[in-house]
Enzyme design. Structure first.
Site, PDB file in Angstrom:
ATOM      1  N   ASP A  34       0.819  -1.220   0.000  1.00  0.00           N
ATOM      2  CA  ASP A  34       0.000   0.000   0.000  1.00  0.00           C
ATOM      3  C   ASP A  34       0.848   1.264   0.000  1.00  0.00           C
ATOM      4  OD1 ASP A  34      -2.405  -1.184  -0.186  1.00  0.00           O
ATOM      5  OD2 ASP A  34      -3.024  -0.873   1.878  1.00  0.00           O
ATOM      6  N   LYS A  56      -3.874   3.278  -2.566  1.00  0.00           N
ATOM      7  CA  LYS A  56      -5.036   4.136  -2.871  1.00  0.00           C
ATOM      8  C   LYS A  56      -4.714   5.506  -2.325  1.00  0.00           C
ATOM      9  CE  LYS A  56      -8.636   0.635  -2.477  1.00  0.00           C
ATOM     10  NZ  LYS A  56      -8.034  -0.370  -1.616  1.00  0.00           N
ATOM     11  N   MET A 168      -7.980  10.151   8.749  1.00  0.00           N
ATOM     12  CA  MET A 168      -8.434  10.697   7.463  1.00  0.00           C
ATOM     13  C   MET A 168      -9.287  11.949   7.638  1.00  0.00           C
ATOM     14  SD  MET A 168      -9.494   7.049   5.733  1.00  0.00           S
ATOM     15  CE  MET A 168     -10.169   6.334   7.223  1.00  0.00           C
TER      16      MET A 168
HETATM   17  C1  SAM Z   1      -6.805   4.606   5.199  1.00  0.00           C
HETATM   18  S1  SAM Z   1      -6.288   5.051   6.813  1.00  0.00           S
HETATM   19  C2  SAM Z   1      -5.214   3.702   7.151  1.00  0.00           C
HETATM   20  C3  SAM Z   1      -4.979   3.504   8.631  1.00  0.00           C
HETATM   21  C4  SAM Z   1      -4.039   2.361   8.931  1.00  0.00           C
HETATM   22  N1  SAM Z   1      -4.653   1.101   8.620  1.00  0.00           N
HETATM   23  C5  SAM Z   1      -3.581   2.375  10.383  1.00  0.00           C
HETATM   24  O1  SAM Z   1      -3.900   1.439  11.119  1.00  0.00           O
HETATM   25  O2  SAM Z   1      -2.877   3.298  10.754  1.00  0.00           O
HETATM   26  C6  SAM Z   1      -5.166   6.363   6.456  1.00  0.00           C
HETATM   27  C7  SAM Z   1      -5.119   7.391   7.582  1.00  0.00           C
HETATM   28  O3  SAM Z   1      -4.346   6.892   8.671  1.00  0.00           O
HETATM   29  C8  SAM Z   1      -3.685   7.954   9.294  1.00  0.00           C
HETATM   30  N2  SAM Z   1      -2.233   7.731   9.219  1.00  0.00           N
HETATM   31  C9  SAM Z   1      -1.593   6.719   8.609  1.00  0.00           C
HETATM   32  N3  SAM Z   1      -0.265   6.787   8.800  1.00  0.00           N
HETATM   33  C10 SAM Z   1      -0.064   7.896   9.552  1.00  0.00           C
HETATM   34  C11 SAM Z   1       1.087   8.517  10.109  1.00  0.00           C
HETATM   35  N4  SAM Z   1       2.318   8.007   9.934  1.00  0.00           N
HETATM   36  N5  SAM Z   1       0.927   9.641  10.843  1.00  0.00           N
HETATM   37  C12 SAM Z   1      -0.307  10.162  11.055  1.00  0.00           C
HETATM   38  N6  SAM Z   1      -1.427   9.620  10.566  1.00  0.00           N
HETATM   39  C13 SAM Z   1      -1.313   8.501   9.835  1.00  0.00           C
HETATM   40  C14 SAM Z   1      -4.091   9.238   8.578  1.00  0.00           C
HETATM   41  O4  SAM Z   1      -5.204   9.772   9.248  1.00  0.00           O
HETATM   42  C15 SAM Z   1      -4.459   8.695   7.215  1.00  0.00           C
HETATM   43  O5  SAM Z   1      -5.345   9.568   6.541  1.00  0.00           O
END
Ligand code: SAM
Length: 252
Positions: A34, A56, A168
């Site tokens: 991903d 995505k 998100m």
């Molecule tokens: C589709 S979701 C995926 C979440 C992922 N499965 C998780 O457990 O972290 C994507 C969102 O996760 C958050 N996110 C993912 N990585 C991040 C990071 N390193 N720092 C801050 N927010 C993060 C943000 O809000 C982003 O828009």
């Protein structure tokens, strides 16, 4: 028939993957990965492993979920071990549930390897404990993209857990703050946005529900929004910013 491993890669810092997750990358014939995974992890794959991008993005066209499900099933049916590598944890806003359902309905063996979700890791690296004896005894993980027009839902959110971790949500920050205030969170409730938590690009802004929108104007995806009294602790606990630059993961 080979197995599919649905693996959480962790939040960004490559060293925050689990030992089991790392082994799944090292032993895979095919890695379907991903957008938000740390690309250094792909260097751990075997030289002849096939690496296929399945990311995505909120702003760009991308592979449909159905196509990703088909790829997993196709490779596993050909006897190839597949690692489906996803950001954070696969079962937290990661569509890991849908992917597992697709495998289950095609009778393809699979394992889930949990990862550290960004809702836990980004606040931790920003010096924000999600619970604390003095400030918070409950936490919710919620999405900032669905149910935005549903007042009943936001009333429930505003009154539920002491700490909210909102995934998100950057684009909808003004709406989210309005809804929380309208449904009972005090306007001076502390809030933080942590951009690219756990990586060398990490950036954090703090404020209150009533003034964060201006302060966070330059914040982009991916960012974690944390709401609640625990955010106050960052002032004292912001350990990450005082570290020297992050050493890259040593491969081999
Ligand atoms: C589709 S979701 C995926 C979440 C992922 N499965 C998780 O457990 O972290 C994507 C969102 O996760 C958050 N996110 C993912 N990585 C991040 C990071 N390193 N720092 C801050 N927010 C993060 C943000 O809000 C982003 O828009």
């Amino acid at each position: 028939m080979a197995k599919v491993y649905i693996v959480g890669a962790g939040p960004g810092d490559a060293e925050l993957i689990t030992v089991k997750g790392l082994r799944a990358i090292q032993e895979a014939d095919v890695v379907l990965y991903d957008r938000l995974i740390n690309a250094d992890l792909l260097k751990e794959a075997r030289p002849h492993a096939e690496l296929i991008y399945c990311g995505k993005s909120p702003d760009h066209p991308s592979l449909s979920q159905e196509s990703i499900n088909d790829l997993m099933c196709k490779y596993a049916s050909k006897g190839r071990t597949v690692t489906r590598l996803k950001g954070g944890d696969p079962f937290i806003f990661g569509r890991g549930g849908e992917e597992a359902e697709a495998l289950a309905s095609s009778r393809i063996p699979y394992e889930i390897v949990p990862g550290i979700t960004s809702g836990v890791a980004a606040p931790a690296y920003a010096g924000i404990p999600l619970t604390h004896r003095d400030y918070s005894s409950s936490v919710s993980f919620i999405t900032g993209v669905t149910n935005l027009e549903e007042d009943e839902y936001w009333e429930h959110v505003a009154k539920s857990s002491d700490t909210l971790c909102i995934y998100m949500g950057v684009r909808n920050l003004p709406k989210i703050c309005n809804k929380l205030i309208r449904h009972g969170r005090p306007a001076d409730t502390p809030i933080a946005l942590v951009h690219w938590g756990t990586t060398e690009e990490q950036q954090t802004v703090t404020g209150t529900l009533q003034d964060i929108v201006d302060a966070a104007k330059s914040m982009k995806n991916p960012s974690m929004i944390v709401v609640g009294e625990v955010v106050k602790l960052r002032e004292e606990l912001k350990w990450f910013e005082s570290l020297p630059a992050i050493e890259p993961l040593v491969v081999g």
